[in-house]
Design a protein around this motif. Structure first.
Motif, PDB file in Angstrom:
ATOM      1  N   PRO A 120      76.915  94.786  55.579  1.00 52.14           N
ATOM      2  CA  PRO A 120      76.756  93.357  55.257  1.00 52.14           C
ATOM      3  C   PRO A 120      75.900  93.139  54.025  1.00 52.14           C
ATOM      4  CG  PRO A 120      75.264  93.978  57.025  1.00 52.14           C
ATOM      5  CD  PRO A 120      76.057  95.223  56.686  1.00 52.14           C
ATOM      6  N   SER A 121      76.142  92.017  53.368  1.00 51.70           N
ATOM      7  CA  SER A 121      75.274  91.560  52.276  1.00 51.70           C
ATOM      8  C   SER A 121      74.418  90.423  52.811  1.00 51.70           C
ATOM      9  CB  SER A 121      76.104  91.034  51.108  1.00 51.70           C
ATOM     10  OG  SER A 121      76.962  92.022  50.610  1.00 51.70           O
ATOM     11  N   SER A 123      73.022  86.644  53.094  1.00 55.37           N
ATOM     12  CA  SER A 123      73.816  85.418  53.023  1.00 55.37           C
ATOM     13  C   SER A 123      73.781  84.835  51.607  1.00 55.37           C
ATOM     14  CB  SER A 123      73.319  84.401  54.054  1.00 55.37           C
ATOM     15  OG  SER A 123      71.936  84.222  53.938  1.00 55.37           O
ATOM     16  N   MET A 126      76.358  86.715  49.621  1.00 58.23           N
ATOM     17  CA  MET A 126      77.710  86.308  50.030  1.00 58.23           C
ATOM     18  C   MET A 126      78.078  84.972  49.386  1.00 58.23           C
ATOM     19  SD  MET A 126      79.004  88.302  52.763  1.00 58.23           S
ATOM     20  CE  MET A 126      79.369  87.479  54.287  1.00 58.23           C
ATOM     21  N   ARG A 131      82.362  85.695  48.762  1.00 58.33           N
ATOM     22  CA  ARG A 131      83.139  86.543  49.659  1.00 58.33           C
ATOM     23  C   ARG A 131      82.303  87.730  50.128  1.00 58.33           C
ATOM     24  NH1 ARG A 131      87.047  90.425  46.991  1.00 58.33           N
ATOM     25  NH2 ARG A 131      85.891  91.476  45.348  1.00 58.33           N
ATOM     26  N   HIS A 132      82.842  88.409  51.139  1.00 54.60           N
ATOM     27  CA  HIS A 132      82.238  89.636  51.641  1.00 54.60           C
ATOM     28  C   HIS A 132      82.937  90.780  50.892  1.00 54.60           C
ATOM     29  CE1 HIS A 132      80.957  92.032  55.505  1.00 54.60           C
ATOM     30  NE2 HIS A 132      80.583  92.615  54.388  1.00 54.60           N
ATOM     31  N   HIS A 133      82.344  91.245  49.795  1.00 53.79           N
ATOM     32  CA  HIS A 133      83.104  92.065  48.840  1.00 53.79           C
ATOM     33  C   HIS A 133      83.453  93.456  49.357  1.00 53.79           C
ATOM     34  CE1 HIS A 133      79.127  93.691  48.164  1.00 53.79           C
ATOM     35  NE2 HIS A 133      79.627  94.621  47.382  1.00 53.79           N
ATOM     36  N   MET A 135      84.557  94.006  52.397  1.00 53.69           N
ATOM     37  CA  MET A 135      85.609  93.903  53.412  1.00 53.69           C
ATOM     38  C   MET A 135      86.967  94.428  52.928  1.00 53.69           C
ATOM     39  SD  MET A 135      86.380  93.521  56.417  1.00 53.69           S
ATOM     40  CE  MET A 135      86.293  92.518  57.858  1.00 53.69           C
ATOM     41  N   ALA A 156      83.880  93.062  60.757  1.00 61.66           N
ATOM     42  CA  ALA A 156      82.542  92.785  60.195  1.00 61.66           C
ATOM     43  C   ALA A 156      81.558  92.619  61.348  1.00 61.66           C
ATOM     44  CB  ALA A 156      82.584  91.537  59.325  1.00 61.66           C
TER      45      ALA A 156
END
Ligand SMILES: [Zn+2]
Length: 239
Positions: A120-121, A123, A126, A131-133, A135, A156
């Motif tokens: 995870p990054s 918040s 993000m 986006r959640h790069h 993913m 995730a």
């Protein structure tokens, strides 16, 4: 405002792309997303210590320097989403080359698919990226595993509480996360117990976040197979 800013940024990028043909993300050679020479640099398999994972360590495609650094920064921080597909393929190749897929094939039969979990990054990151790069990378690895007969899905299941993510509110999970994993917690809407988990990240630098994620997943009852990354800082391998 964030949505509008993002729309403006994308429009500007689209206009620029119409006027100027793109160059290789690694070396600026014209007309290719990532040229063959730069792609070849990502085709190594660099080991990295990750205590407690079932395959004995993590692995990265390449050292993080020169072309690899240039390409990853363009993708990660400057919105070069055309690289999603290329980087996804390169990481799926690493899963194969590094023995992960063969290892998964040797697991006892199970009804539970392997989870490919992007790191995870925060918040804030993000929101900035929109986006959640990592993913798309996880999805590409899971797709390659399925194509090779391993039931796998990208999930995730880990969250970062670094800048006030929602899991900060999640009482026990957040307390446990802070005790073991600093700012990483499991998303309580997913059950990790009994799962085989593959972690996916972009760059290994100090390895602290990677170790936190592995510890949190292990504490939640998962078997962490390994972590796959696009690159690692050259000095990281010996730390
Ligand atoms: Zn190139």
């Amino acid at each position: 405002m964030t949505g509008l800013g993002e729309a403006v940024r994308r429009s500007a990028a689209a206009a620029r792309d119409l006027m100027l043909p793109r160059g290789c993300a690694g070396c600026d050679r014209p007309d290719q997303v990532l040229c063959d020479d730069c792609r070849a640099v990502f085709q190594g398999c660099e080991p990295r210590v990750l205590t407690g994972c079932a395959m004995g360590g993590a692995m990265a495609c390449a050292p993080y320097r020169g072309e690899t650094r240039h390409a990853i920064l363009g993708w990660k921080d400057h919105g070069d989403e055309e690289l999603d597909g290329v980087f996804g393929e390169l990481l799926a190749d690493l899963a194969q080359r590094g023995g992960l897929i063969a290892w998964c094939r040797g697991l006892p039969a199970s009804d539970l698919p392997v989870w490919v979990v992007p790191l995870p990054s925060s918040s804030r990151s993000m929101r900035r990226r929109g986006r959640h790069h990592t993913m798309p990378l996880a999805k590409a690895v899971a797709a390659r595993m399925r194509a090779q007969g391993v039931d796998a899905v990208a999930v995730a299941a880990l969250l970062s509480t670094a800048t006030g993510g929602r899991s900060v509110e999640q009482g026990n999970a957040a307390d446990r996360g802070r005790r073991i994993g600093g700012h990483i917690v499991c998303d309580d809407s997913y059950g990790m117990r009994g799962r085989v988990v593959v972690l996916v990240d972009d760059i290994i630098t100090t390895g602290a976040t990677m170790r936190q994620c592995a510890a949190v997943a292990g504490d939640a009852g998962a078997c962490v197979a390994t972590l796959l990354a696009l690159a690692q800082t050259p000095s990281a391998a010996t730390r």
